[in-house]
Write an enzyme that holds these catalytic residues in place. Structure first.
Site, PDB file in Angstrom:
ATOM      1  N   LYS A  19      -1.492  -3.198  -6.106  1.00  0.00           N
ATOM      2  CA  LYS A  19      -1.880  -3.971  -7.300  1.00  0.00           C
ATOM      3  C   LYS A  19      -2.997  -3.237  -8.050  1.00  0.00           C
ATOM      4  CE  LYS A  19      -0.558  -7.853  -4.513  1.00  0.00           C
ATOM      5  NZ  LYS A  19       0.760  -8.151  -5.058  1.00  0.00           N
ATOM      6  N   ASP A  73      -8.888 -11.341   2.467  1.00  0.00           N
ATOM      7  CA  ASP A  73      -7.714 -10.664   1.920  1.00  0.00           C
ATOM      8  C   ASP A  73      -8.003 -10.465   0.435  1.00  0.00           C
ATOM      9  OD1 ASP A  73      -5.309  -9.910   0.832  1.00  0.00           O
ATOM     10  OD2 ASP A  73      -4.149 -11.611   1.601  1.00  0.00           O
ATOM     11  N   TRP A 108      -0.289 -16.968   0.467  1.00  0.00           N
ATOM     12  CA  TRP A 108      -0.685 -15.839   1.321  1.00  0.00           C
ATOM     13  C   TRP A 108      -1.659 -16.278   2.400  1.00  0.00           C
ATOM     14  CZ3 TRP A 108       2.850 -12.503   1.193  1.00  0.00           C
ATOM     15  CH2 TRP A 108       3.541 -12.237   0.006  1.00  0.00           C
TER      16      TRP A 108
HETATM   17  N1  PMP Z   1      -1.986 -11.122   0.236  1.00  0.00           N
HETATM   18  C1  PMP Z   1      -1.936 -11.256  -1.099  1.00  0.00           C
HETATM   19  C2  PMP Z   1      -3.075 -11.937  -1.800  1.00  0.00           C
HETATM   20  C3  PMP Z   1      -0.836 -10.771  -1.809  1.00  0.00           C
HETATM   21  O1  PMP Z   1      -0.787 -10.921  -3.135  1.00  0.00           O
HETATM   22  C4  PMP Z   1       0.213 -10.125  -1.116  1.00  0.00           C
HETATM   23  C5  PMP Z   1       1.409  -9.529  -1.819  1.00  0.00           C
HETATM   24  N2  PMP Z   1       1.742  -9.998  -3.025  1.00  0.00           N
HETATM   25  C6  PMP Z   1       0.129 -10.034   0.275  1.00  0.00           C
HETATM   26  C7  PMP Z   1      -0.991 -10.523   0.908  1.00  0.00           C
HETATM   27  C8  PMP Z   1       1.220  -9.386   1.075  1.00  0.00           C
HETATM   28  O2  PMP Z   1       1.120  -8.038   0.892  1.00  0.00           O
HETATM   29  P1  PMP Z   1       2.156  -6.972   1.451  1.00  0.00           P
HETATM   30  O3  PMP Z   1       3.421  -7.178   0.733  1.00  0.00           O
HETATM   31  O4  PMP Z   1       1.479  -5.675   1.126  1.00  0.00           O
HETATM   32  O5  PMP Z   1       2.275  -7.185   2.904  1.00  0.00           O
END
Ligand code: PMP
Length: 360
Positions: free
Chosen positions: A196, A172, A102
């Protein structure tokens, strides 16, 4: 009805009490003869939900008045773009600590907007750990430093963050917000998708220091401009009303349970059960992350070979455990044990992990 033993990484388990409350409000919210998702986003009932949700979050996370809370759409992924679009000043650099998939994605999006560089990385060690804060190099002309506080895929988490930086810290927190107390004042901006620890997909929480709102240029498209959303109390356009309503219920549940300190205590207890089962397995299971960087939210581990891994996941499913396959980019297994996953479910999983080892 028997509830599944849900260890999904997100969307993930919700508190049963939240689902029971929502079920009632689907048909008739507060006796007004319509479901909560049928409310106009301009109605006083929805405005109350919006305001109350913000207040709950402000209290639970002790968010000072100098910070604005926004409810946006587009997931954390849109924040990968919005952060640099709003905060990366021309001629300046954005610095990213790489701790997994991520943060790599966040960096890649920032590089489409301007100059963005790696300030530290644990990629060479297959993202088993979080870099030491002393290893972080931030170029003098940086607009901000970006970190991913919990790495959902690799199962690592920052247990202490870089302090006294010369630049705003952007985090994030998609997979660990509300799981432990945090000092909001250490951050310039925090963002998190809700699916989450906060509720449903569809809403993304952004907590931003009001000083940073001045960085947003008027030339930005309105929907991508933090200042526009702040000025309209996150009601610039039709918000994801149902997701915000669920966020309210989840926050009420968290408050009734005893707040983030209590949640942290429970999360530590749950994670210890699983890490103990892994550590005491004599090498039958191997944890992916180094001990000092272990996540309290996503417990990642491998078995000796693919056959054993498939057998583990298959037998787990037959026993009612859902979502234990590791992310496709890492393999192995992963148990996501967010706030809403009950202690008893984790106890059952630890027991299953031990019994599977004895049998094999
Ligand atoms: N950052 C993290 C730490 C994540 O775990 C995730 C999704 N698993 C995301 C960003 C992306 O999130 P989204 O699908 O809501 O765009």
């Amino acid at each position: 009805m028997k509830r599944a033993l849900n260890f999904n990484a997100g969307p993930a388990a919700l508190p049963e009490a939240v689902l029971a409350k929502a079920e009632k409000d689907m048909m008739n919210y507060r006796g007004i003869g319509m479901g909560v998702m049928e409310l106009s986003h301009r109605s006083k009932e929805f405005e109350e939900i919006n305001d109350h949700t913000k207040n709950l979050l402000r209290n639970l996370l002790t968010i000072p008045d100098e910070y604005e809370i926004l409810f946006l759409q587009g997931g954390a992924s849109l924040q990968f773009s919005m952060v640099p679009m709003n905060l990366l000043e021309e001629g300046s650099t954005a610095s990213y600590v790489l701790t997994g998939t991520w943060s790599e994605k966040a960096l890649k999006e920032a590089q489409k907007v301007g100059n963005a560089v790696v300030a530290a990385s644990s990629k060479n060690a297959n993202y088993r750990s979080i870099p030491n804060t002393s290893e972080i190099y931030i170029p003098a002309e940086s607009s901000y430093l970006h970190i991913t506080t919990n790495n959902t895929i690799y199962g690592t988490q920052w247990h202490s963050i870089p302090e006294r930086l010369q630049v705003p810290l952007i985090a994030d927190m998609s997979s660990d917000i509300l799981s432990r107390p945090i000092n909001i004042s250490s951050y310039g901006l925090i963002y998190a998708g809700a699916q989450k620890n906060l509720g449903l997909s569809g809403v993304t929480v952004v907590i931003i220091h009001k000083d940073l709102l001045n960085s947003s240029k008027p030339s930005l498209p309105s929907m991508l401009n933090y200042q526009v959303h702040a000025a309209s109390k996150s009601l610039y356009n039709t918000p994801p009303t149902l997701s915000i309503y669920f966020l309210m219920l989840v926050l009420q549940w968290a408050e009734e349970l005893g707040g983030v300190k209590k949640l942290e205590q429970l999360n530590k207890q749950k994670a210890a059960l699983l890490y103990d089962a892994i550590d005491s397995s004599g090498g039958f299971y191997t944890g992916h992350s180094e001990e000092k960087s272990r996540s309290l939210m996503n417990v990642t581990f491998t078995l000796d070979n693919d056959l054993l891994t498939s057998a583990f996941i298959h037998e787990a499913e037959e026993s009612g455990f859902i979502g234990l396959a590791g992310h496709r980019s890492v393999g192995g297994c992963r148990a996501s044990i967010y706030n809403a996953v009950p202690l008893e479910h984790v106890e059952k999983l630890a027991d299953f992990i031990n019994r599977f080892r004895s049998r094999n």
